[in-house]
Design an enzyme around this catalytic site. Structure first.
Site, short mmCIF file in Angstrom:
data_model
loop_
_atom_site.label_atom_id
_atom_site.label_comp_id
_atom_site.label_asym_id
_atom_site.label_seq_id
_atom_site.Cartn_x
_atom_site.Cartn_y
_atom_site.Cartn_z
N SER A 533 -17.58 -9.33 -18.43
CA SER A 533 -18.43 -8.75 -19.47
C SER A 533 -17.65 -7.67 -20.24
O SER A 533 -16.63 -7.98 -20.84
CB SER A 533 -19.72 -8.20 -18.85
OG SER A 533 -20.69 -7.98 -19.83
N ASP A 618 -25.90 -17.57 -21.73
CA ASP A 618 -25.67 -16.14 -21.51
C ASP A 618 -26.45 -15.32 -22.54
O ASP A 618 -26.32 -15.53 -23.74
CB ASP A 618 -24.16 -15.85 -21.64
CG ASP A 618 -23.79 -14.49 -21.06
OD1 ASP A 618 -24.59 -13.54 -21.23
OD2 ASP A 618 -22.73 -14.38 -20.45
N HIS A 653 -25.67 -15.01 -17.96
CA HIS A 653 -24.65 -13.96 -17.81
C HIS A 653 -24.23 -13.75 -16.35
O HIS A 653 -23.09 -13.45 -16.08
CB HIS A 653 -25.21 -12.65 -18.38
CG HIS A 653 -24.16 -11.61 -18.62
ND1 HIS A 653 -23.12 -11.79 -19.49
CD2 HIS A 653 -24.01 -10.35 -18.12
CE1 HIS A 653 -22.36 -10.70 -19.52
NE2 HIS A 653 -22.88 -9.81 -18.69
#
Length: 680
Positions: A533, A618, A653
């Site tokens: 991320s 995501d 995610h």
């Protein structure tokens, strides 16, 4: 050296020009944003096939690593029960199950009641997640949210626990954040914007009348809001939070029909959180206190001017959270980059810090559901020692070990941890936590994996992860770099790693890597980096700045197209993040981000071997950022290194939702690292 096939898929180039402040940027792969375009899906599938082809030689190794990691999971594990009212609540896994059962047992009985049977509920879904049970004050009703896609939209269901029957009431597409009022029929819940995914509305919902009313709408796009109930159960709070500013509204839990009142109006860069013991409010705040202090206020007198200091600000101690019991306050604090637990009486006196013996560890307040109790539940772990649950008597300081997570096929005595400080280029000392075999010698012969994040003030603490032993057992040193941008060393650590000081985050990671090489922890050419991320942004920038330093990089769901994303207000992770990255609609911020944004700074040079992972659904970092980045990296790569993209076509995610499926993702990443190391 083994040559890898370079017949990777080639995404079509379709130049898209963007101009801002006289700066023209051409994005050849902008078209990959169209999730509905069959060519996009086809391209992602081709990339997956190419990744499989390149990694075919380590297919058996991948399976071996997966079996090792699975072998370190107790298949029929359970949590230590937590008391709430007349029941003990816990979760447990049955052998072979991907998902847990949520259960409770009466304190004076032995008949287990299954509240949520996730293995059953998840049938027919490739992704499944719940909020877990949310029990009404009278213990007779249960609410829970479920997400079957991975975009973090939950449908909230209700179960009558007297009859075991599911009610027809369903609240669709909420955040999963909900609390019960004292009447056992009203809940307050948060709902996100369907486009930006920002949590922006709080509703009141009555089970009997099925009436849903908006009670709070956070219109400022830089804020998100959520609802919570204090441990005393006397108040319900709505907290609105931006990166640097917060505002709280409150309501007595026994008056759900009343209007929420503002606690103290928002004021730029004033942060505060509110707790209570039913009579007094306890405020954790940065008001005139960079590392936070604790103040008190009385109902009806909650303006900032009415706050009185209870626990003073300390230069060397960062207060990250507070738990208010009937007779005691428990503070989660950080000193010298380590988490500690500080206990005080309800008047803020007689401080006591629970002592720990390890060099590098992680300790924090655990699952406490009872307000009027002498016992604190806390958790303790290190990179070498699995999590343990302790009950600690707040009066006598007696301590009882309740449970240590069982890790089969694992002996902590085979390993050791170290904590070192590496001096960064500006003279700041950056802490690093290290895990290695017990017999390890620093003689420049070992391969090493360096892991980092460094954003949002989030801490990458030295927690236990049984997966990494598959690398350590193969001679790797695992290093966790506690770089600026997190809060490991206090609030200053965060402030000097964001907006106009963001470059410190990237330089710290590079300097830590070089410092560890200098101290002979690893062999040059056998160093790997990993981050996810915003840690994927870290990977991208570090690769542009020092591609020679790492033989391989794993970038998980990486946020790499910073300017384009931050200029697009329809995408999640934009307006609420200006205090993190800067607002690129202002030239100074635009120019600064332009110097490090990974996608915009890809250039002709030899890049390391790279594995990039993403999820089609995501909700935090859209799949197209990693996809575009991989294509652009290949366009500019001057070496024979391999650059791979692996897209999970089902997940979001967080990756796969089942506990074993998630290990398969990790096995791919580790097999990639070992494959690249063999290649040297």
């Amino acid at each position: 050296m083994h040559k890898y096939p370079q017949d990777f898929p080639k995404a079509a180039k379709n130049p898209h020009i963007m101009e801002k402040f006289g700066d023209r940027r051409t994005d050849n792969y902008f078209w990959l944003r169209d999730r509905e375009n069959p060519q996009v899906i086809d391209y992602l599938k081709q990339e997956n096939a190419y990744t499989e082809k390149v990694m075919a030689p380590v297919k058996d190794l991948q399976e071996q690593i997966f079996q090792e990691m699975k072998g370190r999971i107790k298949e029929d594990d359970s949590s230590y029960p937590a008391k709430m009212g007349p029941y003990m609540y816990s979760t447990r896994f049955e052998k072979g199950a991907q998902y847990p059962l949520f259960v409770r047992t009466k304190i004076d009985g032995d008949k287990e009641e299954i509240l949520l049977n996730e293995p059953e509920l998840s049938k027919g879904h490739t992704y499944y997640d719940t909020t877990g049970p949310r029990i009404s004050p009278n213990d007779m009703m249960m609410a829970y949210g479920e997400d079957t896609v991975g975009r973090r939209f939950y449908d909230i269901h209700f179960v009558d626990l007297k009859t075991g029957k599911k009610l027809p009431n369903v609240i669709e597409k909420a955040t999963g954040n909900l609390v019960w009022a004292d009447d056992n029929e009203t809940i307050f819940f948060a709902q996100q914007n369907p486009e930006t995914l920002r949590s922006e509305k709080i509703y009141r919902y009555n089970l009997k009348t099925q009436k849903k009313e908006l009670v709070y709408h956070e219109k400022d796009e830089t804020f998100s809001c959520y609802v919570l109930k204090s441990l005393s159960r006397k108040y319900i709070y709505i907290t609105s939070q931006a990166t640097l500013t917060s505002e709280v509204h409150y309501l007595p839990a026994n008056k759900p029909q009343d209007a929420f009142k503002v606690f103290a109006p928002r004021h730029r860069e004033l942060e505060y959180a509110v707790n209570d013991d039913g009579q007094t409010f306890y405020i954790t705040t940065n008001k005139d206190a960079k590392n936070y202090r604790v103040m008190t206020a009385k109902p009806g007198h909650t303006a900032v001017a009415d706050w009185k200091e209870l626990v003073a600000h300390r230069q060397d101690t960062y207060i990250s959270d507070i738990t208010v019991f009937k007779h005691h306050l428990v503070l989660d604090i950080r000193r010298n980059g380590l988490t500690e637990i500080e206990i005080r009486d309800i008047h803020g006196n007689n401080p006591f810090i629970i002592p720990f013996s390890d060099q590098s560890f992680m300790a924090g307040v655990g699952d406490n559901r009872e307000f009027d109790t002498e016992w604190l539940r806390y958790e303790y772990e290190s990179m070498r020692l699995p999590p343990s649950v302790y009950d600690f008597n707040l009066k006598s300081h007696e301590q009882i070990l309740r449970k240590t997570r069982e890790v089969p096929n694992f002996d902590p005595n085979k390993y050791r941890t170290e904590r070192v400080f590496i001096t960064a280029r500006d003279g700041v000392k950056v802490p690093v936590s290290l895990l290695m075999k017990k017999e390890f010698r620093a003689d420049s012969s070992a391969p090493m994996l360096v892991y980092g994040y460094g954003s949002y003030g989030a801490n990458m603490d030295p927690w236990f992860s049984s997966s990494f032993f598959s690398l350590v057992d193969r001679g790797f040193v695992f290093a966790k770099a506690h770089i600026r941008g997190g809060s490991e060393m206090g609030r200053e650590w965060y402030d000097t790693g964001r907006t106009k000081k963001k470059m410190n985050t990237f330089y710290d990671f590079i300097d830590v890597t070089e410092g560890l090489l200098k101290q002979r922890y690893a062999k040059k050419g056998h160093v790997y980096a990993m981050g996810g991320s915003a840690g994927g942004l870290l990977m991208g920038t570090v690769m542009n700045l020092r591609p020679d330093l790492y033989n391989g990089v794993v970038a998980q769901v990486p946020f790499v197209d910073v300017i384009t994303t931050m200029l697009d207000e329809s995408i999640p992770l934009t307006t609420g993040e200006y205090d993190e990255w800067g607002n690129p609609n202002e030239q100074e911020a635009y120019d600064y981000i332009r110097t490090y944004s990974p996608y915009d700074n890809v250039k002709d040079q030899k890049y390391p071997n790279v594995l990039v992972t993403t999820g089609l659904h995501d909700s935090q970092v859209q799949y197209w950022e990693p996809a575009k980045w991989v294509s652009k990296l290949r366009d500019h790569n001057k070496g024979d290194t391999v650059i791979l993209l692996k897209t999970d076509m089902e997940a979001g995610h967080g990756g796969a939702s089942g506990r074993f499926d998630a290990l398969k993702d990790t096995a791919v990443e580790f097999a990639f690292i070992l494959q690249m190391d063999d290649r040297k």
